[in-house]
Design an enzyme around this catalytic site. Sequence first.
Site, PDB file in Angstrom:
ATOM      1  CG  PHE A  67      -0.313   0.468   2.502  1.00 28.44           C
ATOM      2  CD1 PHE A  67      -0.155   1.820   2.763  1.00 28.44           C
ATOM      3  CD2 PHE A  67       0.149  -0.445   3.447  1.00 28.44           C
ATOM      4  CE1 PHE A  67       0.452   2.258   3.946  1.00 28.44           C
ATOM      5  CE2 PHE A  67       0.761  -0.021   4.613  1.00 28.44           C
ATOM      6  CZ  PHE A  67       0.916   1.338   4.859  1.00 28.44           C
ATOM      7  CB  CYS A  90      10.362  -0.292   2.748  1.00 29.97           C
ATOM      8  SG  CYS A  90      11.078   0.325   1.242  1.00 29.97           S
TER       9      CYS A  90
HETATM   10  P1  NAD Z   1       1.513  -6.506   3.126  1.00 30.66           P
HETATM   11  O1  NAD Z   1       2.557  -7.554   3.237  1.00 30.66           O
HETATM   12  O2  NAD Z   1       0.401  -6.507   4.112  1.00 30.66           O
HETATM   13  O3  NAD Z   1       0.812  -6.556   1.684  1.00 30.66           O
HETATM   14  C1  NAD Z   1       1.576  -6.586   0.498  1.00 30.66           C
HETATM   15  C2  NAD Z   1       0.763  -7.307  -0.581  1.00 30.66           C
HETATM   16  O4  NAD Z   1       0.507  -8.637  -0.141  1.00 30.66           O
HETATM   17  C3  NAD Z   1      -0.589  -6.654  -0.861  1.00 30.66           C
HETATM   18  O5  NAD Z   1      -0.826  -6.663  -2.250  1.00 30.66           O
HETATM   19  C4  NAD Z   1      -1.572  -7.557  -0.109  1.00 30.66           C
HETATM   20  O6  NAD Z   1      -2.834  -7.625  -0.759  1.00 30.66           O
HETATM   21  C5  NAD Z   1      -0.886  -8.912  -0.152  1.00 30.66           C
HETATM   22  N1  NAD Z   1      -1.198  -9.725   1.034  1.00 30.66           N
HETATM   23  C6  NAD Z   1      -1.439  -9.272   2.295  1.00 30.66           C
HETATM   24  N2  NAD Z   1      -1.684 -10.318   3.121  1.00 30.66           N
HETATM   25  C7  NAD Z   1      -1.582 -11.433   2.377  1.00 30.66           C
HETATM   26  C8  NAD Z   1      -1.719 -12.834   2.666  1.00 30.66           C
HETATM   27  N3  NAD Z   1      -2.007 -13.266   3.885  1.00 30.66           N
HETATM   28  N4  NAD Z   1      -1.537 -13.707   1.655  1.00 30.66           N
HETATM   29  C9  NAD Z   1      -1.244 -13.284   0.416  1.00 30.66           C
HETATM   30  N5  NAD Z   1      -1.113 -11.973   0.087  1.00 30.66           N
HETATM   31  C10 NAD Z   1      -1.271 -11.060   1.050  1.00 30.66           C
HETATM   32  O7  NAD Z   1       2.284  -5.116   3.132  1.00 30.66           O
HETATM   33  P2  NAD Z   1       1.665  -3.651   3.182  1.00 30.66           P
HETATM   34  O8  NAD Z   1       1.133  -3.420   4.557  1.00 30.66           O
HETATM   35  O9  NAD Z   1       0.789  -3.421   2.024  1.00 30.66           O
HETATM   36  O10 NAD Z   1       2.974  -2.787   2.946  1.00 30.66           O
HETATM   37  C11 NAD Z   1       3.855  -2.404   3.972  1.00 30.66           C
HETATM   38  C12 NAD Z   1       5.009  -3.373   4.089  1.00 30.66           C
HETATM   39  O11 NAD Z   1       5.727  -3.428   2.845  1.00 30.66           O
HETATM   40  C13 NAD Z   1       6.036  -2.936   5.121  1.00 30.66           C
HETATM   41  O12 NAD Z   1       6.457  -4.066   5.812  1.00 30.66           O
HETATM   42  C14 NAD Z   1       7.160  -2.353   4.275  1.00 30.66           C
HETATM   43  O13 NAD Z   1       8.436  -2.382   4.874  1.00 30.66           O
HETATM   44  C15 NAD Z   1       7.118  -3.248   3.086  1.00 30.66           C
HETATM   45  N6  NAD Z   1       7.743  -2.613   1.942  1.00 30.66           N
HETATM   46  C16 NAD Z   1       8.969  -3.069   1.588  1.00 30.66           C
HETATM   47  C17 NAD Z   1       9.625  -2.475   0.531  1.00 30.66           C
HETATM   48  C18 NAD Z   1      10.972  -2.948   0.110  1.00 30.66           C
HETATM   49  O14 NAD Z   1      11.441  -2.498  -0.904  1.00 30.66           O
HETATM   50  N7  NAD Z   1      11.616  -3.847   0.829  1.00 30.66           N
HETATM   51  C19 NAD Z   1       9.018  -1.421  -0.168  1.00 30.66           C
HETATM   52  C20 NAD Z   1       7.759  -0.998   0.226  1.00 30.66           C
HETATM   53  C21 NAD Z   1       7.127  -1.607   1.297  1.00 30.66           C
END
Ligand code: NAD
Length: 499
Positions: free
Chosen positions: A152, A284
């Site tokens: 998100f 992140c």
């Molecule tokens: P999230 O892991 O909750 O969701 C990411 C994606 O996974 C979304 O599209 C979501 O629909 C899907 N998802 C969520 N739960 C799932 C499940 N149980 N099974 C399958 N798919 C699922 O992450 P978020 O809250 O959207 O984003 C924030 C996180 O992303 C933070 O931890 C941040 O550090 C990380 N992030 C990392 C980077 C990087 O480059 N390392 C960049 C941006 C964000």
Amino acid sequence: MSEVPVLDHWVGGTAWQGASDRVAPVFDPARGVVQRHVRLASTSDVDAAVSTAMAAAAAWRDASLAKRQTVMFAFREILNARRDELARILTSEHGKVLADAHGEIARGLEVVEFACGAPHLLKGEYSENVSTGIDVYTLHQPLGVVGVISPFNFPAMVPLWFVPIALMSGNAVILKPSEKDPSAANWIAERFAEAGLPAGVLSVVHGDKEAVDAILDHPDIAAVSFVGSTPIATYIYERASSAGKRVQALGGAKNHMLVLPDADLDLAADSAVNAGFGSAGERCMAISVVLAVDSIADALVSKIAERMSTLRTGDGLRGCDMGPLITEVHRDKVAAYIGIAREDGATVVIDGTGIEVDGEPAGFWLGPTLLDDVSTGSAAYRDEIFGPVLSVVRVAGYDDALALINASPYGNGTAIFTNDGGAARRFQREVTVGMVGINVPIPVPVAYHSFGGWKASLFGDAKAYGPQAFAFFTREKAVTSRWLDPSHGGLNLGFPQNT
Ligand code: NAD
């Protein structure tokens, strides 16, 4: 179904409802209201989108590099000309302030511009006459259909880290954005269609776990690029790899900023505030821990607190410095860490709960929060909080600080603030983190260097964008060729040797 508008999928070059009637709410976080619903695809919806993508991929892989480049240049022009429109979408669904939304778009645009030069990066290698009359060369061919699953916090930039390079490499893409702020993905797909991308080459499928699992398991999806939290990244990596796919899964972070006694403390304080509270800490690469060497810790904390008192929290459309958090649930989770830190012995220097905001009272607000003397045993230190909570941990010196950073399970970004070149050089060499800043708090590499962390911040071998992305989105083929020559001939059942 509902009184608010419903955002459809984008499949086959048009909005598409699919068969599932499940939807999820999309909030306006600055107002605390549901502004639309988004469809949640079923497994069979994903199957249908993949069939469309497979058909489109067969033709797109044969599109010349010149044709692909024409589309990407056109997309670049449209994105650049209409970035205000996209920024408003980002602010209204994510909550980040407009200036920050523009920053996100600028970094995405950088990758689009890099992708325009793909023909250079897709060039193979050629060795003439490796054996008498025989040449060897390499081709970089597309994988077919690839999946991109994004988080998100960067609803435009993260899709743009992958989609342009996957497309320029000749693949079709199924993009599954976060269901929390999904509209940017449709906007991007529509602009690609205007730029001349053939229908079906880029699809947007909205959804939750069901859609994600369908992508991970689908036999016709060759690779998955994921960005999100570490627990989900681990799951994605394991499930998609066991289904035989190529996977890069970028996970969460806990980024430390080390401030040595010889640092410019004003620069360090500015940087800690910018990197700690930009995008309300939902980055992140946000700095969430400042490691302050004891002798300068009091001075640094007071400089940080002084700057924080000038920040205006509120509606991102009103020129504030910091917007709301993405959902009420997330805001409450972040706010709970303030109490946890206090119970574990931290001093709450500035408490962002109950802050006065320039925005609607029902928004998902939490003001900038500063914690000092945070114990490294506290969950407030260990966990990725992902909100506007900056922790200061006091350390005796460089060695203690390095040990803490290297003990973290995460390894996304880190920064050192110092005027000692030797200390900085030692740090860049010794720290077990993928992206390092020296007097730079958010060291996100430019588009022509790849982005990615170490340890629990990246699962898989390939980082995002930069040269590594072309390796990820293509398969290399080595061709050994001989054109008929009178000197050929003779049977030889032995293993080929070069002569
Ligand atoms: P999230 O892991 O909750 O969701 C990411 C994606 O996974 C979304 O599209 C979501 O629909 C899907 N998802 C969520 N739960 C799932 C499940 N149980 N099974 C399958 N798919 C699922 O992450 P978020 O809250 O959207 O984003 C924030 C996180 O992303 C933070 O931890 C941040 O550090 C990380 N992030 C990392 C980077 C990087 O480059 N390392 C960049 C941006 C964000």
